[in-house]
Design an enzyme around this catalytic site. Structure first.
Site, short mmCIF file in Angstrom:
data_model
loop_
_atom_site.label_atom_id
_atom_site.label_comp_id
_atom_site.label_asym_id
_atom_site.label_seq_id
_atom_site.Cartn_x
_atom_site.Cartn_y
_atom_site.Cartn_z
N CYS A 1 0.82 -1.21 0.00
CA CYS A 1 0.00 0.00 0.00
C CYS A 1 0.86 1.27 0.00
O CYS A 1 1.48 1.58 -1.00
CB CYS A 1 -0.97 -0.07 1.17
SG CYS A 1 -2.48 0.81 0.84
N HIS B 1 -3.24 -5.79 1.41
CA HIS B 1 -2.51 -5.99 2.66
C HIS B 1 -2.39 -7.45 3.07
O HIS B 1 -3.10 -7.89 3.98
CB HIS B 1 -3.21 -5.22 3.79
CG HIS B 1 -3.04 -3.74 3.70
ND1 HIS B 1 -1.95 -3.08 4.24
CD2 HIS B 1 -3.79 -2.79 3.13
CE1 HIS B 1 -2.05 -1.79 4.01
NE2 HIS B 1 -3.16 -1.58 3.34
N GLU C 1 -0.27 -8.63 4.90
CA GLU C 1 0.21 -8.71 6.29
C GLU C 1 -0.92 -8.59 7.30
O GLU C 1 -0.76 -8.97 8.46
CB GLU C 1 1.29 -7.65 6.54
CG GLU C 1 0.80 -6.24 6.83
CD GLU C 1 0.37 -5.47 5.59
OE1 GLU C 1 0.12 -6.09 4.54
OE2 GLU C 1 0.26 -4.24 5.70
N1 GLN Z 1 -3.81 6.11 0.78
C1 GLN Z 1 -2.58 5.90 1.48
C2 GLN Z 1 -1.47 6.74 0.87
O1 GLN Z 1 -1.66 7.37 -0.11
C3 GLN Z 1 -2.19 4.44 1.47
C4 GLN Z 1 -3.19 3.65 2.24
C5 GLN Z 1 -2.60 2.47 2.97
O2 GLN Z 1 -1.41 2.32 3.08
N2 GLN Z 1 -3.47 1.66 3.53
O3 GLN Z 1 -0.39 6.76 1.39
#
Ligand code: GLN
Length: 192
Positions: free
Chosen positions: A79, A179, A181
């Site tokens: 992410c 995710h 994890e």
């Molecule tokens: N939207 C977040 C970002 O731009 C990422 C979201 C996440 O890591 N769950 O950093």
């Protein structure tokens, strides 16, 4: 295996717990001195990529970590971690043109991403699908980015959703918009 988890912001505790469950020797990276411990893998957790990028700079971690990544250190990113690795971030104010390298992102992974791509309605959702040869893996997205483009033919797409890649492998990096994890949905993470 020694895993360093970037622990300046975000879901680093979950990332650390995940790697401990895989039997790894885990330590947190909070300051420059932590890098002296040496690691076999760098884990970049979810969170807020803009904040993480700024803290990396402020703490002096940005350049050494980037050098390690470019030097071949295996990286496992989810992410916000994927956003930090992406070569191109769509609509980013920081990039005045797409040919400029990002300054607050590592920019080492040849993909383009769009942050918060699924909007408020679909801010968080779970789906199931094929991942890297496994037929049915749970995938949890949280304010997830989308991979809008793959910028090298060497990038291996490991999973897709709605026709777009949601995880990729390229050289030493494995990166997810979802995710693994959090749900421990990968019994044996492939973070080579
Ligand atoms: N939207 C977040 C970002 O731009 C990422 C979201 C996440 O890591 N769950 O950093």
């Amino acid at each position: 295996m020694k895993v360093g988890v970037l622990s300046v912001q975000g879901a680093f505790a979950e990332m650390a717990a995940y790697w401990r469950a895989q039997g790894a020797d885990v330590f947190e990276i909070r300051q420059l001195a932590d890098l002296d411990r040496g690691m076999d893998l760098l884990a970049l957790p979810g969170g807020e990529s803009t904040v993480q990028g700024k803290l990396l700079k402020d703490l002096g971690l940005f350049d050494p970590l980037k050098a390690n990544i470019e030097g071949g250190l295996p990286v496992f990113a989810t992410c916000a971690g994927l956003i930090l690795l992406a070569e191109r971030i769509e609509g980013s104010q920081t990039l005045s043109t797409q040919t400029l390298k990002p300054s607050k992102w590592f920019g080492t992974l040849p993909v383009a991403v769009r942050r918060n791509a699924y909007g408020r309605q679909l801010g968080s959702f779970t789906t199931r699908g094929a991942f890297d040869g496994k037929p049915d893996v749970e995938m949890t997205f949280i304010r997830a980015p989308a991979i809008t483009d793959v910028l090298s033919p060497e990038v291996e797409v490991l999973s897709t959703f709605g026709g777009r890649p949601t995880s990729v492998r390229w050289r030493n990096a494995t990166a997810f918009t979802w995710h693994p994890e959090l749900t421990h949905s990968l019994a044996e993470p492939r973070a080579k």
